[in-house]
Design a protein around this motif. Structure first.
Motif, mmCIF file in Angstrom:
data_model
loop_
_atom_site.group_PDB
_atom_site.id
_atom_site.type_symbol
_atom_site.label_atom_id
_atom_site.label_comp_id
_atom_site.label_asym_id
_atom_site.label_seq_id
_atom_site.Cartn_x
_atom_site.Cartn_y
_atom_site.Cartn_z
ATOM 1 N N UNK A 229 0.828 -1.202 0.000
ATOM 2 C CA UNK A 229 0.000 0.000 0.000
ATOM 3 C C UNK A 229 0.863 1.253 0.000
ATOM 4 N N UNK A 230 0.301 2.329 -0.530
ATOM 5 C CA UNK A 230 1.042 3.586 -0.516
ATOM 6 C C UNK A 230 1.015 4.202 0.881
ATOM 7 N N UNK A 231 1.829 5.246 1.056
ATOM 8 C CA UNK A 231 1.992 5.833 2.391
ATOM 9 C C UNK A 231 0.671 6.394 2.911
ATOM 10 N N UNK A 232 -0.118 6.991 2.028
ATOM 11 C CA UNK A 232 -1.369 7.602 2.472
ATOM 12 C C UNK A 232 -2.327 6.550 3.031
ATOM 13 N N UNK A 233 -2.425 5.392 2.356
ATOM 14 C CA UNK A 233 -3.297 4.318 2.853
ATOM 15 C C UNK A 233 -2.780 3.760 4.172
ATOM 16 N N UNK A 234 -1.478 3.644 4.289
ATOM 17 C CA UNK A 234 -0.898 3.129 5.529
ATOM 18 C C UNK A 234 -1.138 4.088 6.686
ATOM 19 N N UNK A 235 -1.000 5.385 6.413
ATOM 20 C CA UNK A 235 -1.262 6.370 7.454
ATOM 21 C C UNK A 235 -2.735 6.343 7.861
ATOM 22 N N UNK A 236 -3.623 6.241 6.889
ATOM 23 C CA UNK A 236 -5.057 6.180 7.194
ATOM 24 C C UNK A 236 -5.361 4.984 8.087
ATOM 25 N N UNK A 237 -4.749 3.838 7.781
ATOM 26 C CA UNK A 237 -4.985 2.636 8.591
ATOM 27 C C UNK A 237 -4.530 2.832 10.032
ATOM 28 N N UNK A 238 -3.318 3.357 10.218
ATOM 29 C CA UNK A 238 -2.819 3.540 11.567
ATOM 30 C C UNK A 238 -3.654 4.543 12.345
ATOM 31 N N UNK A 239 -4.119 5.587 11.686
ATOM 32 C CA UNK A 239 -4.964 6.561 12.387
ATOM 33 C C UNK A 239 -6.271 5.917 12.829
ATOM 34 N N UNK A 240 -6.833 5.061 11.992
ATOM 35 C CA UNK A 240 -8.045 4.338 12.380
ATOM 36 C C UNK A 240 -7.772 3.433 13.575
ATOM 37 N N UNK A 241 -6.645 2.750 13.556
ATOM 38 C CA UNK A 241 -6.302 1.854 14.655
ATOM 39 C C UNK A 241 -6.063 2.625 15.948
ATOM 40 N N UNK A 242 -5.428 3.767 15.840
ATOM 41 C CA UNK A 242 -5.215 4.598 17.023
ATOM 42 C C UNK A 242 -6.539 5.122 17.566
ATOM 43 N N UNK A 243 -7.424 5.558 16.683
ATOM 44 C CA UNK A 243 -8.712 6.063 17.138
ATOM 45 C C UNK A 243 -9.542 4.953 17.789
ATOM 46 N N UNK A 244 -9.460 3.732 17.248
ATOM 47 C CA UNK A 244 -10.154 2.597 17.859
ATOM 48 C C UNK A 244 -9.773 2.444 19.325
ATOM 49 N N UNK A 245 -8.502 2.687 19.636
ATOM 50 C CA UNK A 245 -7.998 2.432 20.977
ATOM 51 C C UNK A 245 -8.050 3.658 21.879
ATOM 52 N N UNK B 191 -7.419 -2.059 6.184
ATOM 53 C CA UNK B 191 -8.013 -1.992 7.521
ATOM 54 C C UNK B 191 -9.291 -2.824 7.536
ATOM 55 N N UNK B 192 -9.518 -3.517 8.638
ATOM 56 C CA UNK B 192 -10.796 -4.210 8.811
ATOM 57 C C UNK B 192 -10.678 -5.693 9.056
ATOM 58 N N UNK B 193 -9.798 -6.378 8.348
ATOM 59 C CA UNK B 193 -9.749 -7.832 8.489
ATOM 60 C C UNK B 193 -9.245 -8.243 9.869
ATOM 61 N N UNK B 194 -8.211 -7.567 10.374
ATOM 62 C CA UNK B 194 -7.703 -7.893 11.708
ATOM 63 C C UNK B 194 -8.737 -7.551 12.768
ATOM 64 N N UNK B 195 -9.459 -6.446 12.561
ATOM 65 C CA UNK B 195 -10.473 -6.039 13.524
ATOM 66 C C UNK B 195 -11.639 -7.019 13.553
ATOM 67 N N UNK B 196 -12.041 -7.505 12.380
ATOM 68 C CA UNK B 196 -13.121 -8.502 12.325
ATOM 69 C C UNK B 196 -12.683 -9.829 12.953
ATOM 70 N N UNK B 197 -11.423 -10.193 12.747
ATOM 71 C CA UNK B 197 -10.924 -11.433 13.331
ATOM 72 C C UNK B 197 -10.919 -11.342 14.854
ATOM 73 N N UNK B 198 -10.543 -10.202 15.372
ATOM 74 C CA UNK B 198 -10.563 -10.029 16.829
ATOM 75 C C UNK B 198 -11.981 -10.218 17.367
ATOM 76 N N UNK B 199 -12.955 -9.575 16.736
ATOM 77 C CA UNK B 199 -14.339 -9.696 17.216
ATOM 78 C C UNK B 199 -14.832 -11.139 17.119
ATOM 79 N N UNK B 200 -14.461 -11.832 16.041
ATOM 80 C CA UNK B 200 -14.849 -13.231 15.893
ATOM 81 C C UNK B 200 -14.277 -14.084 17.010
ATOM 82 N N UNK B 201 -13.002 -13.862 17.323
ATOM 83 C CA UNK B 201 -12.352 -14.648 18.349
ATOM 84 C C UNK B 201 -12.908 -14.354 19.737
#
Length: 235
Positions: free
Chosen positions: A145-161, A221-231
């Motif tokens: 992924x490009x840098x912008x997509x990677x940054x977007x993912x990390x920001x989503x993960x940070x906001x989740x927490x 973003x999303x697959x790891x988060x869905x796996x966590x909820x499933x588990x």
């Protein structure tokens, strides 16, 4: 939940059966998670395991090429997973990147509790898989992924927490998250700001449109988060 007891804000502790939690509860000590504090140094014996209730802890690998972050841990997890898996150290550093607080237990006490009540391992073991998926997803995103997509993912993960709209992130941290030099972080954050997804402020980033961040992150973003909820539904 026992009447009068505060709710368990850490999701792994919340997933424990009442009798399992009752065994751990007297051994848990509330601790602050101070920004940039070192919880576990690389390759040294782990003395305490921490169940965050708020804040974010970063899993970091240091190499000759520099520092890169490979995972995030918040109230969904624990810091010190090697203890649960039967060892006492790991070649990674665990550093607080978002201030908060958690519940700490001595590694020896957690080992004894796991031996006494093996059922405690169930949610902690499931979290092991969830964290493996998160780290695998990070490798996938960093490779393709490009840098912008990677940054977007990390920001989503940070906001989740962390919750809220304002994320207090240093350029050094963002650089480690993305595995790029700081000028690349500056360019990527300006691109995200141009879409209206975020607003750069002095010392932090304001999330203005989460849906736009989701679009930018794509299937990074999303697959790891869905796996966590499933588990956790199986815990």
């Amino acid at each position: 939940m026992h009447p009068g007891r505060p709710p368990r804000r850490n999701r792994l502790l919340a997933a424990l059966a009442p009798d399992d939690y009752a065994l751990l509860e007297p051994m848990l000590e509330r601790v602050p998670l101070r920004f940039q504090s070192l919880l576990i140094p690389a390759n040294e014996p782990i003395r305490d395991v921490v169940f965050p209730e708020s804040g974010v802890v970063s899993t970091i690998v240091d190499s000759e090429e520099g520092r890169i972050e490979i995972g995030l841990i918040g109230r969904e997890g624990l810091v010190g997973l090697p203890v649960v898996l039967g060892t006492d150290r790991i070649p990674c550093t665990f550093l607080v990147q978002g201030a908060g607080e958690g519940l700490s237990i001595a590694a020896r006490d957690l080992r004894a509790a796991l031996a006494q009540r093996p059922s405690i391992f169930r949610p902690l073991g499931l979290y092991t898989q969830a964290l493996m998926v998160q780290i695998a997803q990070t490798a996938y995103v960093n490779a393709l992924f490009d840098i912008e997509a990677r940054l977007a993912r990390w920001l989503l993960m940070m906001q989740d927490r962390m919750g809220g709209q304002d994320l207090y992130l240093t350029h050094e941290f963002l650089s480690a998250m993305l595995g790029v030099r700081r000028p690349g972080v500056t360019v990527a954050s300006h691109v995200l700001e141009g879409t209206g997804a975020i607003r750069n402020k002095r010392g932090h980033i304001e999330i203005r449109d989460r849906d736009k961040l989701l679009d930018l992150a794509g299937d990074g973003y999303g697959s790891a988060e869905r796996e966590y909820e499933r588990l956790m539904a199986e815990a």
